[in-house]
Design a protein around this motif. Structure first.
Motif, PDB file in Angstrom:
ATOM      1  N   GLU A  43      41.516  28.412 -27.513  1.00  0.00           N
ATOM      2  CA  GLU A  43      41.364  29.842 -27.768  1.00  0.00           C
ATOM      3  C   GLU A  43      41.984  30.258 -29.102  1.00  0.00           C
ATOM      4  N   ALA A  44      43.050  29.572 -29.506  1.00  0.00           N
ATOM      5  CA  ALA A  44      43.692  29.877 -30.779  1.00  0.00           C
ATOM      6  C   ALA A  44      42.934  29.276 -31.964  1.00  0.00           C
ATOM      7  N   GLY A  45      41.882  28.510 -31.694  1.00  0.00           N
ATOM      8  CA  GLY A  45      41.154  27.823 -32.755  1.00  0.00           C
ATOM      9  C   GLY A  45      39.996  28.605 -33.347  1.00  0.00           C
ATOM     10  N   PHE A  46      39.768  29.843 -32.876  1.00  0.00           N
ATOM     11  CA  PHE A  46      38.642  30.615 -33.386  1.00  0.00           C
ATOM     12  C   PHE A  46      38.851  32.095 -33.111  1.00  0.00           C
ATOM     13  N   THR A  47      38.071  32.903 -33.821  1.00  0.00           N
ATOM     14  CA  THR A  47      38.009  34.335 -33.538  1.00  0.00           C
ATOM     15  C   THR A  47      36.547  34.740 -33.436  1.00  0.00           C
ATOM     16  N   THR A  79      39.811  29.145 -36.968  1.00  0.00           N
ATOM     17  CA  THR A  79      41.135  29.421 -37.514  1.00  0.00           C
ATOM     18  C   THR A  79      41.882  28.105 -37.655  1.00  0.00           C
ATOM     19  N   SER A  80      43.007  28.138 -38.308  1.00  0.00           N
ATOM     20  CA  SER A  80      43.777  26.912 -38.509  1.00  0.00           C
ATOM     21  C   SER A  80      44.871  26.759 -37.466  1.00  0.00           C
ATOM     22  N   SER A  81      44.855  27.557 -36.404  1.00  0.00           N
ATOM     23  CA  SER A  81      45.864  27.467 -35.351  1.00  0.00           C
ATOM     24  C   SER A  81      45.698  26.181 -34.560  1.00  0.00           C
ATOM     25  N   SER A  87      38.114  22.671 -41.557  1.00  0.00           N
ATOM     26  CA  SER A  87      36.977  22.102 -42.293  1.00  0.00           C
ATOM     27  C   SER A  87      36.245  21.117 -41.408  1.00  0.00           C
ATOM     28  N   GLY A  88      35.034  20.780 -41.781  1.00  0.00           N
ATOM     29  CA  GLY A  88      34.240  19.833 -41.025  1.00  0.00           C
ATOM     30  C   GLY A  88      34.539  18.394 -41.377  1.00  0.00           C
ATOM     31  N   ASP A  93      39.220  14.651 -32.480  1.00  0.00           N
ATOM     32  CA  ASP A  93      40.603  14.281 -32.169  1.00  0.00           C
ATOM     33  C   ASP A  93      41.541  14.534 -33.329  1.00  0.00           C
ATOM     34  N   GLY A  94      41.061  15.145 -34.409  1.00  0.00           N
ATOM     35  CA  GLY A  94      41.909  15.497 -35.546  1.00  0.00           C
ATOM     36  C   GLY A  94      42.039  14.417 -36.601  1.00  0.00           C
ATOM     37  N   GLN A  95      41.456  13.248 -36.370  1.00  0.00           N
ATOM     38  CA  GLN A  95      41.536  12.166 -37.337  1.00  0.00           C
ATOM     39  C   GLN A  95      40.461  12.343 -38.401  1.00  0.00           C
ATOM     40  N   PRO A  96      40.722  11.932 -39.638  1.00  0.00           N
ATOM     41  CA  PRO A  96      39.695  12.052 -40.679  1.00  0.00           C
ATOM     42  C   PRO A  96      38.430  11.296 -40.288  1.00  0.00           C
TER      43      PRO A  96
END
Length: 100
Positions: A43-47, A79-81, A87-88, A93-96
């Motif tokens: 939920e904190a990842g978007f608005t 958002t960056s929370s 970015s895409g 999982d957050g890995q490049p």
């Protein structure tokens, strides 16, 4: 006197959809929000924002819905929370991401 009552009644009936627009937009926004969360986005990842049609050209936003007889749009913005990437360039999982 009779004519003015009809005119008032007609104005009230004609304005009812305009008054109901924010409520219908909030319901659509809530449904979209729940679908996004159910797909694993925190939920904190978007608005989500409800904007008039003429204000949809906002940086880093995407139209994900519409409401009020298509007079408003619902915009999704990452958002960056938390660990959710803005970015895409990363995987879920957050890995490049691996270069192609």
């Amino acid at each position: 006197m009779k004519t003015s009552r009809w005119l008032i009644a007609l104005l009230l009936v004609g304005s009812a959809p305009a008054l109901a627009a924010p409520d219908s937009c909030e319901r659509v926004k809530s449904d979209i929000q729940q679908k996004i969360i159910n797909n694993g986005v925190p939920e904190a990842g978007f608005t989500l924002a409800i904007v008039p049609n003429d204000q949809t050209d906002q940086p880093d936003s995407q139209v994900v819905g519409h409401c009020a007889n298509d007079t408003y749009k619902i915009l999704y913005t990452r958002t960056s929370s938390g660990n959710y990437p803005v970015s895409g360039n990363a995987t879920q999982d957050g890995q490049p991401a691996e270069p192609q």
